[in-house]
Design an enzyme around this catalytic site. Structure first.
Site: not given
Ligand SMILES: *Cc1c(COP(=O)(O)O)cnc(C)c1O
Length: 365
Positions: A259, A130, A35
């Protein structure tokens, strides 16, 4: 000529990291999580490098569609599922697996009349709070999905760990117990596939390894734990971020730099200006002293990170000159260390590298 800011992606490292997952979970199928443009590494590039994975996971429908259109034939799970009939259409049309996590989705599924079936992952919320159904809702939802004509049977079941990166935290054991206890109330067979573990689950919680594992960050060679680096876990980082010095000058005791005058020179020194800033994804809140490699040697960041530039103290490198090579993170400077210096996690750093940064693939050795 070296581009001002560029990332080098060593795709061979992805294969090494996938192999590491296979060693730890030899009996599990691997759903490689790509993703968010493969955590900033390039989704299609990583899908190619990880062609030995059993499937892929993306967050959104459009990511899955893009991957399928590029010709990928594997199973692709869309972790956020769908929120309307149009999105469900897209999932069906492209043969993508949908996460089903809400009653609103059930309503859409039951009203859907397409003949093609859709593979689903029923999401159980075991404490992340979630996405997902509560444990007490699962039995009735499972029955409804089993009766739904467009849902491919058997149904797969997924949960997500909230604290797996903290190996001391009993939350993970509670989540695993709730997952197992809840599944025991369903009429499941060996055909119903289960998936629990993200990278931290794979690395720290052998009990979380089930039919499918879902590694993300570890495939990129990065540790999910605050207290270790990917290299310490036998992983190889894929991304390194580079730039170059564009100016070198002397500053005098009493001068301020950047800055807000956030750095006061306590002695005369040599200052280097590097062509990278927060508009490239270098973290705005990297603190003074954050290590930067100039000609392979560590020097400290000084002053505030600005949009296009940062400044470093070259006191230890009197011969440094404009054009010299700079590394912000990579094999010799773990991104995990930079994340700690910027009060963040390495996920945000690699995901945050912007379009302006040229992406180059490492030449295979
Ligand atoms: C992003 C995600 C993962 C992968 O998590 P990592 O910590 O990057 O290994 C696995 N499962 C779900 C549902 C996620 O949203």
């Amino acid at each position: 000529m070296i581009p001002a800011a560029y990332a080098v992606l060593n795709v061979a490292a992805a294969r090494h990291n996938l192999q590491k997952v296979r060693e730890i979970a030899p009996n599990a199928k691997v759903m490689a999580v790509i993703k968010a443009n493969a955590y900033g590494h390039g989704m299609l590039r990583l899908a190619g490098a990880l062609s030995d994975a059993d499937g892929f996971a993306v967050a959104r429908v459009d990511e899955g569609v893009r991957l399928r259109r590029a010709g990928d034939l594997k199973r692709i799970a869309v972790l956020e599922g769908f929120t309307c009939a149009e999105e469900l259409d897209e999932l069906v049309a492209h043969g993508l697996d949908a996460l089903v996590h809400s009653f609103a989705q059930l309503v859409i599924l039951e009203a859907y009349t397409e003949r093609d079936k859709i593979a689903v992952w029923l999401k159980l919320d075991t404490g992340m709070n979630r996405l997902g159904f509560k444990a007490h809702e699962l039995q009735v939802v499972y029955q409804q999905l089993s009766a739904c004509s467009i849902v491919k049977q058997p149904i797969n079941i997924m949960t997500h760990l909230a604290n797996a990166d903290d190996v001391e935290d009993a939350m993970t054991l509670k989540q695993l117990a709730l997952f197992n206890d809840t599944l025991a109330t369903l009429p499941l067979s060996a055909g119903n596939e289960r998936s629990i573990a993200n990278s931290a689950g794979i690395l720290a919680w052998p009990q979380a390894i089930s039919d499918w594992v879902r590694p993300g960050i570890m495939l990129y060679g990065i540790s999910p734990f605050a207290e270790s680096t990917g290299a310490e876990l036998g992983l190889k980082p894929i991304m390194s971020l580079h730039s170059r010095l564009i100016a070198v000058k002397t500053v005098t005791k009493g001068d301020t730099v950047g800055y807000g005058g956030s750095w006061l020179c306590e002695r005369d020194t040599l200052l280097g200006v590097v062509a990278i800033g927060y508009a490239d994804g270098y973290p705005r809140y990297a603190r003074i002293g954050t290590p930067v490699l100039v000609n392979g040697q560590r020097v400290p960041l000084i002053g505030r990170v600005s949009m296009d530039m940062i400044t470093v103290d070259l006191g230890s490198q009197p011969n440094a000159k404009a054009g010299d090579a700079v590394t912000l993170w990579g094999e010799d400077l773990p991104v995990e260390e930079i994340a700690l210096c910027a009060d963040t996690i390495p996920y945000t750093l690699v995901c945050g590298v912007t379009q302006r940064v040229k992406q180059l693939e490492a030449v295979a050795e």
